[in-house]
Design a protein around this motif. Structure first.
Motif, PDB file in Angstrom:
ATOM      1  N   MET A 127       0.849  -1.161   0.000  1.00 58.39           N
ATOM      2  CA  MET A 127       0.000   0.000   0.000  1.00 58.39           C
ATOM      3  C   MET A 127       0.898   1.228   0.000  1.00 58.39           C
ATOM      4  SD  MET A 127      -3.129   1.116   2.428  1.00 58.39           S
ATOM      5  CE  MET A 127      -4.137  -0.019   1.545  1.00 58.39           C
ATOM      6  N   VAL A 128       0.505   2.203  -0.782  1.00 56.57           N
ATOM      7  CA  VAL A 128       1.272   3.439  -0.901  1.00 56.57           C
ATOM      8  C   VAL A 128       0.472   4.584  -0.298  1.00 56.57           C
ATOM      9  CG1 VAL A 128       2.285   5.077  -2.526  1.00 56.57           C
ATOM     10  CG2 VAL A 128       2.388   2.630  -3.015  1.00 56.57           C
ATOM     11  N   ALA A 129       1.118   5.346   0.571  1.00 50.47           N
ATOM     12  CA  ALA A 129       0.532   6.575   1.103  1.00 50.47           C
ATOM     13  C   ALA A 129       1.234   7.743   0.428  1.00 50.47           C
ATOM     14  CB  ALA A 129       0.712   6.643   2.617  1.00 50.47           C
ATOM     15  N   ASP A 130       0.475   8.730  -0.001  1.00 55.93           N
ATOM     16  CA  ASP A 130       1.037   9.866  -0.728  1.00 55.93           C
ATOM     17  C   ASP A 130       0.121  11.062  -0.525  1.00 55.93           C
ATOM     18  OD1 ASP A 130       2.676  11.358  -2.400  1.00 55.93           O
ATOM     19  OD2 ASP A 130       2.142  10.301  -4.238  1.00 55.93           O
ATOM     20  N   ARG A 131       0.537  12.180  -1.049  1.00 52.63           N
ATOM     21  CA  ARG A 131      -0.279  13.392  -1.041  1.00 52.63           C
ATOM     22  C   ARG A 131      -0.801  13.616  -2.459  1.00 52.63           C
ATOM     23  NH1 ARG A 131       3.812  12.633   0.943  1.00 52.63           N
ATOM     24  NH2 ARG A 131       5.146  13.590  -0.588  1.00 52.63           N
ATOM     25  N   ARG A 132      -1.771  14.545  -2.570  1.00 54.27           N
ATOM     26  CA  ARG A 132      -2.266  14.900  -3.912  1.00 54.27           C
ATOM     27  C   ARG A 132      -1.098  15.332  -4.783  1.00 54.27           C
ATOM     28  NH1 ARG A 132      -5.185  18.207  -0.692  1.00 54.27           N
ATOM     29  NH2 ARG A 132      -4.229  20.081  -1.509  1.00 54.27           N
ATOM     30  N   ALA A 133      -1.215  15.097  -6.069  1.00 53.17           N
ATOM     31  CA  ALA A 133      -0.198  15.559  -7.014  1.00 53.17           C
ATOM     32  C   ALA A 133      -0.040  17.068  -6.865  1.00 53.17           C
ATOM     33  CB  ALA A 133      -0.597  15.201  -8.439  1.00 53.17           C
ATOM     34  N   GLY A 134       1.204  17.506  -6.699  1.00 51.64           N
ATOM     35  CA  GLY A 134       1.491  18.927  -6.576  1.00 51.64           C
ATOM     36  C   GLY A 134       1.359  19.477  -5.169  1.00 51.64           C
ATOM     37  N   SER A 135       0.966  18.662  -4.211  1.00 47.81           N
ATOM     38  CA  SER A 135       0.821  19.120  -2.836  1.00 47.81           C
ATOM     39  C   SER A 135       1.954  18.563  -1.988  1.00 47.81           C
ATOM     40  CB  SER A 135      -0.534  18.659  -2.271  1.00 47.81           C
ATOM     41  OG  SER A 135      -0.655  19.023  -0.918  1.00 47.81           O
ATOM     42  N   ALA A 136       2.820  19.431  -1.493  1.00 44.41           N
ATOM     43  CA  ALA A 136       3.952  19.046  -0.634  1.00 44.41           C
ATOM     44  C   ALA A 136       4.781  17.930  -1.262  1.00 44.41           C
ATOM     45  CB  ALA A 136       3.459  18.645   0.755  1.00 44.41           C
ATOM     46  N   GLY A 137       4.998  18.029  -2.554  1.00 42.99           N
ATOM     47  CA  GLY A 137       5.821  17.040  -3.254  1.00 42.99           C
ATOM     48  C   GLY A 137       5.097  15.748  -3.598  1.00 42.99           C
ATOM     49  N   GLY A 138       3.807  15.696  -3.330  1.00 41.92           N
ATOM     50  CA  GLY A 138       3.044  14.477  -3.613  1.00 41.92           C
ATOM     51  C   GLY A 138       2.908  14.213  -5.101  1.00 41.92           C
ATOM     52  N   LEU A 139       2.771  12.956  -5.426  1.00 39.75           N
ATOM     53  CA  LEU A 139       2.595  12.544  -6.817  1.00 39.75           C
ATOM     54  C   LEU A 139       1.210  11.943  -7.067  1.00 39.75           C
ATOM     55  CD1 LEU A 139       6.093  10.891  -7.371  1.00 39.75           C
ATOM     56  CD2 LEU A 139       5.355  13.198  -8.028  1.00 39.75           C
ATOM     57  N   GLY A 140       0.381  11.899  -6.040  1.00 40.27           N
ATOM     58  CA  GLY A 140      -0.951  11.333  -6.199  1.00 40.27           C
ATOM     59  C   GLY A 140      -0.932   9.840  -6.451  1.00 40.27           C
ATOM     60  N   LEU A 141       0.095   9.164  -5.933  1.00 38.97           N
ATOM     61  CA  LEU A 141       0.279   7.734  -6.207  1.00 38.97           C
ATOM     62  C   LEU A 141      -0.409   6.820  -5.208  1.00 38.97           C
ATOM     63  CD1 LEU A 141       4.070   7.750  -7.141  1.00 38.97           C
ATOM     64  CD2 LEU A 141       2.095   7.718  -8.687  1.00 38.97           C
ATOM     65  N   GLY A 142      -0.921   7.368  -4.149  1.00 39.27           N
ATOM     66  CA  GLY A 142      -1.528   6.517  -3.128  1.00 39.27           C
ATOM     67  C   GLY A 142      -2.575   7.272  -2.351  1.00 39.27           C
TER      68      GLY A 142
END
Length: 110
Positions: free
Chosen positions: A1-16
């Protein structure tokens, strides 16, 4: 399972999933599983079950302000059996019971 942030938010890629989405997932999965454990314990057969969860956030810093677990349930039995099952599952649910009652969280550096 991948935890991530929205794409463009705090370096997030929206991958999880975000932390809030994971919290909703834990509430929903925990309650869904508890429905089946409770049904087995009470001798009630579930013919269909679906659980949706909404987590509401508020404040600065952002905090969970509440959560709603919406259950659609059909059982092989009476409405009284269904009500008894829902009551039992709510009382016995590990995840939602822990959140409702609150628990201390300790963050340490490993």
């Amino acid at each position: 399972m991948v935890a991530d942030r929205r794409a463009g938010s705090a370096g997030g890629l929206g991958l999880g999933l975000s932390g809030g989405e994971l919290m909703a997932l834990a509430l929903g999965a925990g309650y869904f599983n508890q429905l089946h454990f409770s049904a087995e314990a009470l001798g009630i057969e579930i013919s269909d079950a679906e659980v949706d969860v909404r987590v509401d956030f508020d404040g600065d810093p952002l905090r969970v302000a509440g959560a709603t677990v919406d259950v659609r349930l059909a059982v092989e039995g009476s409405e009284a059996d269904k009500a008894r099952l829902l009551e039992h599952a709510e009382r016995e649910s590990t995840i939602s019971g822990s959140v409702v009652n609150g628990f201390p969280v300790s963050i340490s550096q490993g």
